[in-house]
Design a protein around this motif. Structure first.
Motif, PDB file in Angstrom:
ATOM      1  N   TRP A  22      13.652   1.017  10.172  1.00 25.13           N
ATOM      2  CA  TRP A  22      13.473   2.440  10.433  1.00 25.13           C
ATOM      3  C   TRP A  22      13.397   3.210   9.130  1.00 25.13           C
ATOM      4  N   LEU A  23      12.699   4.364   9.190  1.00 32.07           N
ATOM      5  CA  LEU A  23      12.568   5.278   8.068  1.00 32.07           C
ATOM      6  C   LEU A  23      12.897   6.677   8.533  1.00 32.07           C
ATOM      7  N   GLU A  24      13.460   7.486   7.589  1.00 32.91           N
ATOM      8  CA  GLU A  24      13.736   8.891   7.869  1.00 32.91           C
ATOM      9  C   GLU A  24      12.959   9.778   6.917  1.00 32.91           C
ATOM     10  N   ASN A  25      13.240  11.056   6.967  1.00 33.08           N
ATOM     11  CA  ASN A  25      12.412  12.080   6.351  1.00 33.08           C
ATOM     12  C   ASN A  25      12.074  11.822   4.895  1.00 33.08           C
ATOM     13  N   PRO A  37       6.911  12.784   6.957  1.00 32.24           N
ATOM     14  CA  PRO A  37       5.825  13.546   7.596  1.00 32.24           C
ATOM     15  C   PRO A  37       4.501  13.430   6.837  1.00 32.24           C
ATOM     16  N   THR A  38       4.562  13.427   5.491  1.00 37.91           N
ATOM     17  CA  THR A  38       3.333  13.285   4.710  1.00 37.91           C
ATOM     18  C   THR A  38       2.737  11.899   4.906  1.00 37.91           C
ATOM     19  N   LEU A  39       3.577  10.878   4.920  1.00 36.59           N
ATOM     20  CA  LEU A  39       3.116   9.501   5.155  1.00 36.59           C
ATOM     21  C   LEU A  39       2.380   9.413   6.490  1.00 36.59           C
ATOM     22  N   ILE A  40       2.969   9.973   7.526  1.00 35.15           N
ATOM     23  CA  ILE A  40       2.355   9.920   8.858  1.00 35.15           C
ATOM     24  C   ILE A  40       1.058  10.717   8.890  1.00 35.15           C
ATOM     25  N   HIS A  41       1.073  11.907   8.269  1.00 35.99           N
ATOM     26  CA  HIS A  41      -0.113  12.770   8.279  1.00 35.99           C
ATOM     27  C   HIS A  41      -1.302  12.090   7.595  1.00 35.99           C
ATOM     28  N   ARG A  42      -1.053  11.473   6.437  1.00 33.85           N
ATOM     29  CA  ARG A  42      -2.149  10.873   5.672  1.00 33.85           C
ATOM     30  C   ARG A  42      -2.658   9.580   6.329  1.00 33.85           C
ATOM     31  N   SER A  43      -1.873   9.025   7.223  1.00 36.45           N
ATOM     32  CA  SER A  43      -2.258   7.781   7.892  1.00 36.45           C
ATOM     33  C   SER A  43      -2.649   8.002   9.344  1.00 36.45           C
ATOM     34  N   ILE A  94      -9.925 -10.780   5.597  1.00 36.94           N
ATOM     35  CA  ILE A  94     -11.091 -10.964   4.731  1.00 36.94           C
ATOM     36  C   ILE A  94     -11.635  -9.610   4.262  1.00 36.94           C
ATOM     37  N   MET A  95     -10.817  -8.555   4.401  1.00 35.24           N
ATOM     38  CA  MET A  95     -11.185  -7.221   3.927  1.00 35.24           C
ATOM     39  C   MET A  95     -10.324  -6.842   2.727  1.00 35.24           C
ATOM     40  N   ASP A  96     -10.677  -5.747   2.083  1.00 31.89           N
ATOM     41  CA  ASP A  96      -9.945  -5.261   0.918  1.00 31.89           C
ATOM     42  C   ASP A  96      -9.101  -4.048   1.294  1.00 31.89           C
ATOM     43  N   PRO A  97      -7.984  -3.825   0.579  1.00 31.95           N
ATOM     44  CA  PRO A  97      -7.101  -2.709   0.927  1.00 31.95           C
ATOM     45  C   PRO A  97      -7.638  -1.361   0.453  1.00 31.95           C
ATOM     46  N   VAL A  98      -7.404  -0.353   1.253  1.00 35.65           N
ATOM     47  CA  VAL A  98      -7.666   1.036   0.886  1.00 35.65           C
ATOM     48  C   VAL A  98      -6.335   1.777   0.989  1.00 35.65           C
ATOM     49  N   ARG A  99      -5.895   2.366  -0.092  1.00 36.65           N
ATOM     50  CA  ARG A  99      -4.577   3.028  -0.095  1.00 36.65           C
ATOM     51  C   ARG A  99      -4.696   4.443   0.464  1.00 36.65           C
ATOM     52  N   LEU A 100      -3.914   4.715   1.496  1.00 34.69           N
ATOM     53  CA  LEU A 100      -3.904   6.025   2.148  1.00 34.69           C
ATOM     54  C   LEU A 100      -2.766   6.910   1.665  1.00 34.69           C
ATOM     55  N   PHE A 101      -1.670   6.294   1.258  1.00 35.54           N
ATOM     56  CA  PHE A 101      -0.477   7.044   0.881  1.00 35.54           C
ATOM     57  C   PHE A 101       0.245   6.299  -0.230  1.00 35.54           C
ATOM     58  N   CYS A 102       0.708   7.052  -1.220  1.00 39.24           N
ATOM     59  CA  CYS A 102       1.540   6.512  -2.295  1.00 39.24           C
ATOM     60  C   CYS A 102       2.651   7.518  -2.565  1.00 39.24           C
TER      61      CYS A 102
END
Length: 534
Positions: free
Chosen positions: A471-474, A385-391, A368-376
C-alpha cells in the motif's frame, strides 16, 4: 516457418563449431566404412525414413553434423529461397551490434538447467546457447516449462553451429507442439509421460518394480531426472550421443526405451537392497558405467514399444490425473529473458542491469516493448495524487519503488481510469514483484479477488483479512505485508515506523500490539517511478 541464413560478414563468426577441445570422440572404423557408402538425403522426411536403421546402429562423429541437420529440417531450411538473414533475427533482440552481442546473465531455462559441466562446448558455445534460449522464449512465449530444452541445445552445439541449432530447435518445438514428438511442452503432458513410463516398468520389469517398492524408491523422481536432462550426467557422454541420435530421428520414445534398458541392466545389482539411498546410488553407478553404448541400445530395443502404445498409456495416465495441475501459487520463477528493453532515460529506481530481470516478469506481449516513464517522484514530487493523475489513462502500468535500498513494486494490467475508485477492482494479471534483496514475481493465487483499491489518499494491493500485500499513502509512504492474494513475503521490512495508521492498518488493525507489528512493515519511498510500454 521462416528461416534465417547468415550474411557473408558474420558467417565466419557464427558458422564456427563450438565443441570443446576436451571432447574425445569415439572412432569406430567399421561404422565409418558403413556410413561412407550411405547417401544422406537432404529432405527431412526422406532422411528420417531411409536412415532409421543405420542411425540406431550409431552415427560416427564425422557424419553427425550432416545427419543431424538433415533429420531436423536444417538442410531444407538453409536451402529455402525465402531465407531471411539470421543476423536480422539476432539484431531484432540484441540490437544492431550483433558482432559482439551482450552477455546474458539470466537466460530462460524452461524449468531446466543450463549446466555446461556435463557437456563439451566452449565458453562461446555457452553464450550461443543463451542466445538460442532467448530466441526460443520469444518464438514460443506460451512454453513456460520444458526442462529438456537447455540440454538439447547444448547437445546440438556439440556438432552444429549456433545458427543450425536454432533452426533445429525451431523445427523440433514446432513438431512437439502438434504431436509431442520430442518435448512435452505442457506440464500435464510431462506428468502423463512419467505415469506412462511407470506403467511400462510395472508391465515389463515386475521384479525391478518390486525391488523399488521394497526400498521405498520413487520411480517418477528417478525417471524425471533422466528425462528432464536427456540422460546427460546420468550416462557416459558418448552413450548419451548414441541415444540422442535416435532421439532426433524418432523422438522421445527412445527415452522410455533407454530408461527401461538402464533398469533392466541394473536388476542384478539391485537385489536385496532395501535402503533407499543405497538403491539410488547403485542405480546411478550402473547407469554411468554404461560405456559400451551398443549393450545399452541393444537392451533398450528389446522392448517392443510402438509410438501408439505408449501414447495410449500416456493418455490413460493423463485421464487418471484428471484435469490440469493445480493453479500456480506465488513463486520466484526461473529467470526468463525475452527482450532487453531500450532505455532512453536514467531511472532513479531500476538500474540498467535490473531492467533485464524486471522485463522477464512481464506478460510476453509487453516484454518485447520498451518502457515509457509517466511519473518520476524526483521530478514530479512525492505525491500519490500526482502519481495517479499522470498515470490515469495509460495501461498497463509498472510501478517501481525504492525504500531502504530495496527495489520492489507492482504490475497493473488496467489503467486507473478503468478501475473503480473507492472500490476493490482489477484483475488476476496484477502481480507484485521485488528485485532486491531477493528477486521474485508474486502472482494471483486465486485465494480471493482483492486486487486493487484506490481513493484520494491511498493505493492498496492484495487487501485480505489482516494483511495487505502493498500500500501507498499521500506522500508515498506505505508498507507491505504477506498477503494471501499474492502469497508474497513483505516486500520491504523496516524496524521503525512513523505516521498515522494507513488505510490497511485502520481497516484491519486496531490494537496497540497490532499497530506495533504494522510498523515493522512500513516504509517511506526514496524514489518512485511509473512506466507504461511502447
Amino acid at each position: 516457418m521462416d528461416s534465417f541464413e547468415l550474411l557473408p560478414d558474420v558467417k565466419k563468426e557464427n558458422d564456427v563449431l563450438l565443441r570443446s577441445p576436451m571432447y574425445d570422440g569415439v572412432v569406430d572404423p567399421h561404422m565409418n566404412v558403413l556410413w561412407k557408402n550411405i547417401p544422406i538425403p537432404g529432405d527431412c522426411a526422406g532422411a528420417k525414413s531411409r536412415l532409421k536403421v543405420v542411425i540406431r546402429k550409431g552415427v560416427p562423429d564425422t557424419y553427425r553434423r550432416e545427419v543431424w541437420t538433415a533429420i531436423t529440417q536444417c538442410t531444407e531450411a538453409l536451402a529455402s529461397s525465402s531465407c531471411r538473414p539470421y543476423r536480422e533475427k539476432l539484431a531484432s533482440v540484441f540490437g544492431s551490434a550483433i558482432t559482439a552481442p551482450p552477455k546474458i546473465s539470466d537466460p530462460p531455462t524452461f524449468c531446466g538447467n543450463l549446466d555446461p559441466k556435463c557437456h563439451y562446448v566452449t565458453d562461446d558455445g555457452i553464450e550461443a546457447a543463451k542466445r538460442i534460449l532467448v530466441l526460443i522464449a520469444m518464438d514460443h512465449p506460451d512454453i513456460q516449462c520444458c526442462p529438456a530444452i537447455p540440454d538439447c541445445v547444448l547437445l546440438l552445439l556439440t556438432f552444429l553451429t549456433e545458427h543450425e541449432v536454432y533452426l533445429a530447435m525451431r523445427y523440433m518445438i514446432a513438431v512437439s507442439v502438434k504431436s509431442r514428438l520430442y518435448f512435452n511442452v505442457v506440464a500435464q503432458h510431462s506428468s502423463s509421460f512419467l505415469s506412462a513410463f511407470g506403467s511400462l516398468v510395472r508391465k515389463k520389469l515386475p521384479k525391478v518394480t518390486k525391488m523399488m517398492l521394497l526400498a521405498g524408491v520413487d520411480l517418477d523422481f528417478v525417471a524425471m531426472t533422466w528425462f528432464n536432462s536427456l540422460f546427460v550426467g546420468h550416462l557416459p557422454f558418448h552413450t548419451v550421443l548414441r541415444m540422442f541420435d535416435v532421439f532426433l530421428n524418432e523422438g522421445s520414445k527412445i527415452l522410455l526405451r533407454v530408461g527401461l534398458g538402464v533398469l533392466s541392466l541394473s536388476q542384478p545389482y539391485l537385489e536385496n537392497i532395501v535402503d533407499q539411498a543405497e538403491f539410488i546410488q547403485r542405480l546411478a553407478t550402473v547407469a554411468i558405467s554404461q560405456v559400451d553404448a551398443d549393450v545399452l541400445m541393444k537392451t533398450a530395443f528389446k522392448f517392443k514399444l510402438s509410438r501408439g502404445s505408449y501414447i495410449s498409456s500416456s493418455i490413460d495416465a493423463m485421464a487418471k490425473l484428471g484435469g490440469g495441475p493445480p493453479a500456480s501459487t506465488s513463486k520466484t520463477p526461473a529467470s526468463f529473458v525475452y527482450y532487453m528493453p531500450r532505455i532512453d532515460f536514467v531511472s532513479t529506481v531500476v538500474s540498467s542491469e535490473m531492467f533485464e530481470r524486471l522485463w522477464s516478469f512481464l506478460p510476453q506481449r509487453f516484454a518485447i516493448m520498451d518502457p515509457v516513464r509517466l511519473f518520476c517522484a524526483d521530478a514530479d514530487g512525492f505525491s500519490l495524487p500526482t502519481l495517479i493523475h499522470r498515470s490515469m489513462k495509460s495501461e498497463p502500468l509498472l510501478l517501481a519503488l525504492k525504500a531502504k535500498g530495496q527495489v520492489f513494486g507492482v504490475y497493473m494490467s488496467r489503467s486507473f481510469s478503468n478501475l473503480k475508485k473507492n472500490q476493490i477492482s482489477g484483475d488476476g494479471e496484477t502481480f507484485l514483484w521485488s528485485l532486491t534483496p531477493t528477486p521474485g514475481k508474486y502472482e494471483w493465487t486465486r485465494a480471493d479477488e482483492l486486487f486493487v483499491f484506490y481513493d484520494n489518499k491511498t493505493l492498496s494491493f492484495g487487501i485480505h483479512g489482516n494483511a495487505t500485500g502493498l500500500w501507498l499513502e499521500n506522500e508515498l509512504s506505505g508498507g507491505s505485508q504477506s498477503s494471501p492474494t499474492y502469497n508474497n513475503p513483505p516486500l520491504c521490512i523496516t524496524t521503525t515506523g512513523t505516521g498515522t495508521p494507513t488505510y490497511a492498518s485502520r481497516a484491519l488493525s486496531t490494537t496497540t500490539g497490532d499497530r506495533r507489528r504494522m510498523e515493522e512493515y512500513e516504509f517511506e519511498c526514496t524514489a518512485a517511478e511509473v512506466f507504461t510500454f511502447m
